[in-house]
Design a protein around this motif. Sequence first.
Motif, PDB file in Angstrom:
ATOM      1  N   ARG A   3      38.690  -2.462 -15.472  1.00  0.00           N
ATOM      2  CA  ARG A   3      37.745  -1.382 -15.744  1.00  0.00           C
ATOM      3  C   ARG A   3      38.545  -0.242 -16.178  1.00  0.00           C
ATOM      4  O   ARG A   3      39.505  -0.171 -16.612  1.00  0.00           O
ATOM      5  N   LEU A   4      40.234  -0.443 -15.888  1.00  0.00           N
ATOM      6  CA  LEU A   4      41.636  -0.659 -15.563  1.00  0.00           C
ATOM      7  C   LEU A   4      41.239  -1.389 -14.279  1.00  0.00           C
ATOM      8  O   LEU A   4      40.619  -1.230 -13.497  1.00  0.00           O
ATOM      9  N   ALA A  55      32.645   5.599 -15.930  1.00  0.00           N
ATOM     10  CA  ALA A  55      33.068   6.993 -15.772  1.00  0.00           C
ATOM     11  C   ALA A  55      32.343   7.606 -14.569  1.00  0.00           C
ATOM     12  O   ALA A  55      31.114   7.566 -14.497  1.00  0.00           O
ATOM     13  N   PRO A  56      33.073   8.168 -13.610  1.00  0.00           N
ATOM     14  CA  PRO A  56      32.450   8.658 -12.378  1.00  0.00           C
ATOM     15  C   PRO A  56      31.597   9.911 -12.620  1.00  0.00           C
ATOM     16  O   PRO A  56      31.817  10.657 -13.583  1.00  0.00           O
ATOM     17  N   PRO A  57      30.649  10.182 -11.731  1.00  0.00           N
ATOM     18  CA  PRO A  57      29.887  11.426 -11.814  1.00  0.00           C
ATOM     19  C   PRO A  57      30.810  12.636 -11.706  1.00  0.00           C
ATOM     20  O   PRO A  57      31.898  12.567 -11.118  1.00  0.00           O
ATOM     21  N   LEU A  58      30.348  13.748 -12.227  1.00  0.00           N
ATOM     22  CA  LEU A  58      31.152  14.968 -12.185  1.00  0.00           C
ATOM     23  C   LEU A  58      31.469  15.391 -10.751  1.00  0.00           C
ATOM     24  O   LEU A  58      32.553  15.918 -10.481  1.00  0.00           O
ATOM     25  N   VAL A  76      35.421   4.180 -23.988  1.00  0.00           N
ATOM     26  CA  VAL A  76      34.583   4.905 -24.948  1.00  0.00           C
ATOM     27  C   VAL A  76      33.749   3.988 -25.826  1.00  0.00           C
ATOM     28  O   VAL A  76      32.819   4.456 -26.493  1.00  0.00           O
ATOM     29  N   GLY A  77      34.054   2.689 -25.882  1.00  0.00           N
ATOM     30  CA  GLY A  77      33.269   1.813 -26.742  1.00  0.00           C
ATOM     31  C   GLY A  77      33.859   0.422 -26.815  1.00  0.00           C
ATOM     32  O   GLY A  77      34.781   0.061 -26.085  1.00  0.00           O
ATOM     33  N   ARG A  84      28.088  -0.205 -18.233  1.00  0.00           N
ATOM     34  CA  ARG A  84      27.321   0.886 -18.838  1.00  0.00           C
ATOM     35  C   ARG A  84      27.954   2.214 -18.442  1.00  0.00           C
ATOM     36  O   ARG A  84      28.629   2.316 -17.419  1.00  0.00           O
ATOM     37  N   GLN A  85      27.717   3.221 -19.264  1.00  0.00           N
ATOM     38  CA  GLN A  85      28.367   4.516 -19.062  1.00  0.00           C
ATOM     39  C   GLN A  85      27.322   5.646 -19.047  1.00  0.00           C
ATOM     40  O   GLN A  85      27.264   6.465 -19.961  1.00  0.00           O
ATOM     41  N   PRO A  86      26.513   5.723 -17.999  1.00  0.00           N
ATOM     42  CA  PRO A  86      25.470   6.750 -17.965  1.00  0.00           C
ATOM     43  C   PRO A  86      26.009   8.170 -17.899  1.00  0.00           C
ATOM     44  O   PRO A  86      25.325   9.116 -18.291  1.00  0.00           O
ATOM     45  N   GLU A  87      27.225   8.347 -17.400  1.00  0.00           N
ATOM     46  CA  GLU A  87      27.800   9.687 -17.266  1.00  0.00           C
ATOM     47  C   GLU A  87      28.571  10.122 -18.509  1.00  0.00           C
ATOM     48  O   GLU A  87      28.764  11.323 -18.737  1.00  0.00           O
TER      49      GLU A  87
END
Length: 278
Positions: A3-4, A55-58, A76-77, A84-87
């Motif tokens: 994901r690394l 990507a983790p939440p802020l 990034v793609g 999925r990358q909702p953040e």
Amino acid sequence: MRRLAGSLPLRAGALGSVLVLLFGGSSPASGAEEPSWSARGVAAFTGRAFDTCTAPPLATMRAWRASPYGAVGVYVGGRARACRQPELTAGWLREVRGLGWSVLPLYVGSQAPCAQAAHKKEYRLGKDPAGTGTEEGHDAVRAARALGIAARSPLYLDVEAYDERRADCARAVLSFVRAWDRAVRAEGYVTGFYSSADSGVAQLERERRAGTADLPEVMWFAHWTGSPSLEAAGVLAPEAWRPRRRIHQYAGNVTERYGGHTLSIDRNQVDAPVARLG
């Protein structure tokens, strides 16, 4: 990558470890001595990094300022991107950068014809690896630009483990990687490559020794030794991908918790370029 350490912990806000470095010149072959990143306007980072599938939440990124990490790998793609990358938006990147984090952008495109992971086999390269590499290189740049990642940033191509001893498979991967590199470099980005030490990294090290052109400028090698050293005895020659062009993923699938927020991550030691935001 799923994901690394330096001798001293590095806080994410320690901007002294980030060198925002004027542009100029073309890219020499990987492994050859090259002008400093500062001559090209490239931002570099030295210290620890983590990557995780989503990507983790802020709120988590704020809490993890208490961690020893100063950079984060984000996906990034790419058609083989697992999560999925909702953040992950341009706004998220600006906020994260404002918190003091550096960013390592990863692109998970087509995979080797002899990919080992079952969940990657459906994304295997077809009959035109060079054409696919060109197409996906341009797609990686589009994805980066959509997130506000500017030229002179690195884009790291993620090719998961494969049997590099199979000549037909190795030829396809090399054709794909070189075409991807040419496409990405032509649009002003720095080319990086992630793979396991005993597959993609081993193959590209042989190609570097042979003087093959259009290889990645930065090498991110997965070698889960538990040691954060950027030395890679038995993997890369001492002069290979130097200076400031190595990332070592030295541990994976570990769970850590800071500020009340828990993540499953891969651990990395970095001395390499990071994203610039436009």
